[in-house]
Scaffold this active site. Structure first.
Site, mmCIF file in Angstrom:
data_model
loop_
_atom_site.group_PDB
_atom_site.id
_atom_site.type_symbol
_atom_site.label_atom_id
_atom_site.label_comp_id
_atom_site.label_asym_id
_atom_site.label_seq_id
_atom_site.Cartn_x
_atom_site.Cartn_y
_atom_site.Cartn_z
ATOM 1 C CG HIS A 7 79.268 10.686 66.923
ATOM 2 N ND1 HIS A 7 79.249 10.601 65.533
ATOM 3 C CD2 HIS A 7 80.360 11.169 67.058
ATOM 4 C CE1 HIS A 7 80.207 11.526 64.864
ATOM 5 N NE2 HIS A 7 80.886 11.637 65.958
ATOM 6 C CB SER B 89 94.039 8.012 56.997
ATOM 7 O OG SER B 89 93.381 8.855 56.614
ATOM 8 N N GLY C 183 86.266 13.822 72.713
ATOM 9 C CA GLY C 183 86.399 14.251 71.309
ATOM 10 C C GLY C 183 87.227 15.799 71.267
ATOM 11 C CB ALA D 299 96.792 6.225 58.788
ATOM 12 C CG HIS E 143 85.151 10.025 76.716
ATOM 13 N ND1 HIS E 143 85.448 9.377 75.851
ATOM 14 C CD2 HIS E 143 83.631 10.414 76.401
ATOM 15 C CE1 HIS E 143 84.575 9.862 74.418
ATOM 16 N NE2 HIS E 143 83.583 10.459 74.928
ATOM 17 C CG ASN F 71 101.258 8.224 58.087
ATOM 18 O OD1 ASN F 71 100.392 7.600 57.538
ATOM 19 N ND2 ASN F 71 101.454 7.740 59.454
HETATM 20 FE FE LIG Z 1 81.993 11.372 73.888
#
Ligand SMILES: [Fe+2]
Length: 565
Positions: A10, A526, A305, A415, A132, A524
């Site tokens: 992923h 992306s 995540g 962004a 991570h 702002n």
């Molecule tokens: Fe992960």
């Protein structure tokens, strides 16, 4: 020492770490144009080598966060004999991913260039959560003892790990299996709301402030694991995952989403989103606070995540339990290549200092001559503007919508002024205009501001240095009606504070806009349209420009306009 980090899965990605510094990092989706692309990161590796002017003969080490598709390394690096990746260190969920990618065991066709790795170069395997943790710890710039928390949907059949970071080393303290996955719980609610698992969680978070969690209090409890005192006390038997491939990206489904969907019918979308956010924050607190106490530290470092959830990060920061809070900004799996490479580096150089991160501009850059040749080939009308920052500031002050393309592309999902769509935040309706005309997305979705670092205390309650849009803050009361297009329903904003030394052009633009309007802050978002990865190449910027209601496209000093202004 050159370390090539490769993540396959992923959000596949590759990076180059030179003597402990991240010098290139990009997700493969930016080249293949499939969001969350999960195949072999061929283009990313090619980019990392090219931008650093290296070949595979200059690589000292390859670092891999162990994932679901290691056999793809055989193809990518042309591994032979005993060097071939065969072992399986994955659970059921990841094995189904592996089956999908089995075809990559074969040698590539002659027309695909891969990157043969010299036999003498070692491949270092780093567990998913450790990668991570390393991405956050070795970029934290903090030499004190830290509590590190990594939270995922799942990586290596583990959902959450608590670590101690001290003296340059990362040590595990506690890990929780998939049955403790708060990430899966939140993603299941996201699926039930009709959005993709592993993609739409930001929409759930954006919807939550429109609801009242008290109106659905407790109704999600049996669908979520429970923590108390830093321990998992009620594991959740999730009904899934079911994984499949679609267009090169991995997709997930859990049967739990059916039950949540029926709760949504009963209690309402926004109230279920609010309750999901509430449960996530409460349960995370039950994990983190006891471990901060146990470790006797007020330094917290996070990745994975789940920490893309900026409201969760705000709640942790506002708890008063943390003095230094660092979240690796590319917290999702596209940050794993960097994590694995940094871990490998610090294993090889144990006395190396802990690094810090000033900017995330580690992606491809296109020179003025490249941009001009793209424009000429397409026979597009354009002009070159000398003081482009001042020119764009004036256009923004007139409520024009401007695509702003310059320099190296940002690493990670946000962004930060190099691949951005900009608009004035000074009128409330600008949010609706940009949602409807440019981004083609749900009207409730909020936008974020870029503001001058010098002015952060004018806008943010309890401000801290926050350069990467990874935490929200409450907006100062006197500013809420001054920049209404970026203030969310709960009076928060998710800022990118801009320092002159890291992006002088963008800083000058915002500074000039402030001089013209009194607010040194712009909306702002992306540079892309809904469901598309952030734009990388000038030709994609052009396609985006003519595919929606943008007024201007500015690439370096070149300006394209639909109104010939
Ligand atoms: Fe992960």
């Amino acid at each position: 020492m050159n370390i090539l980090g490769i993540h396959i899965g992923h959000d596949s990605s590759a990076c180059l770490v030179h003597d402990g510094q991240i010098v290139a990092d990009v997700a493969e989706e930016r080249f293949t144009r499939t969001k969350h692309y999960a195949g072999a990161p061929l283009y990313s590796i090619g980019y990392c080598l090219e931008v650093c002017n290296l070949t595979m003969n200059d690589i000292d080490m390859v670092a891999v966060p162990i994932g679901g598709s290691l056999p793809a390394l055989n193809f990518l690096l042309d591994l032979k004999g005993s060097r071939q990746e065969k072992r399986s260190r994955m659970g059921r969920a990841e094995q189904s991913v592996r089956r999908l990618l089995k075809k990559l065991r074969a040698k590539p066709p002659v027309y695909i260039k891969n990157y043969p790795l010299p036999d003498s170069v070692p491949i270092v395997h780093v567990d998913h959560h450790l990668a991570h943790a390393a991405s956050a710890y070795y970029t934290s710039g903090n030499t004190e003892k830290q509590l590190i928390v990594t939270m995922d949907g799942s990586g290596g059949e583990v959902s959450t790990v608590i670590w101690r970071g001290e003296n340059g080393r990362i040590e595990p303290l506690q890990e929780f299996p998939n049955e403790g996955s708060l990430g899966w719980f939140y993603s299941n609610v996201t699926e039930a709301l009709g959005w993709w698992h592993g993609d739409g969680e930001g929409k759930t978070m954006g919807l939550a402030p429109y609801g009242d969690s008290n109106k659905a209090r407790g109704v999600l409890d049996r669908l979520c694991p429970k923590f108390s005192g830093g321990q998992l006390v009620e594991p959740m038997q999730f009904q899934g995952p079911f994984v499949w491939e679609q267009g090169g990206a991995l997709q997930w489904h859990f049967d739990d989403a059916y039950e949540i969907e029926s709760l949504i019918q009963k209690y309402g979308r926004e109230h279920i989103a609010a309750e999901a956010q509430f449960v996530l924050e409460e349960q995370t607190r039950e994990i983190i606070h006891p471990w901060l106490e146990k470790e006797k530290t007020r330094n917290l470092t996070c990745a994975g995540g789940v920490f893309l959830n900026v409201k969760l990060n705000q709640r942790i920061w506002e708890s008063g339990r943390v003095d230094r809070h660092w979240i690796y900004p590319n917290a999702g799996d596209s940050g794993l290549a960097v994590g694995a490479a940094l871990y490998a580096y610090h294993q090889a150089a144990p006395s190396a200092p802990i690094g810090s991160v000033d900017s995330l501009y580690w992606g491809p850059e296109y020179l003025e001559k490249d941009i001009e040749s793209v424009l000429k080939l397409r026979q597009l009308p354009y002009r070159r503007v000398e003081n482009v920052e001042e020119y764009v500031a004036r256009q923004l002050a007139e409520d024009k919508i401007v695509a702003w393309f310059q320099g190296r592309m940002e690493s990670g999902p946000r962004a930060l002024g190099n691949r951005s769509i900009l608009m004035s935040a000074n009128r409330k309706e600008n949010k609706d205009i940009i949602n409807a005309r440019v981004k083609f997305r749900e009207a409730f979705r909020p936008f974020c501001p870029s503001l001058l670092w010098e002015n952060r205390h004018d806008y943010l309650e309890k401000a801290r240095d926050e350069f990467f849009m990874i935490t929200s803050f409450t907006c100062k009361e006197n500013k809420r009606d001054k920049v209404p297009a970026v203030v969310h329903a709960d009076a928060t904003l998710r800022p990118h504070t801009v320092q002159k030394k890291f992006n002088p052009r963008y800083w000058a633009l915002i500074h000039e806009f402030g001089r013209l309007t009194g607010e040194p802050l712009v909306l702002n978002t992306s540079l892309n349209v809904m469901d598309e990865p952030v734009i990388n190449h000038p030709r994609e910027a052009i396609r985006c420009f003519y595919d929606n209601g943008l007024d201007l496209l500015v690439m370096d000093n070149f300006v394209l306009s639909k109104n010939h202004c």
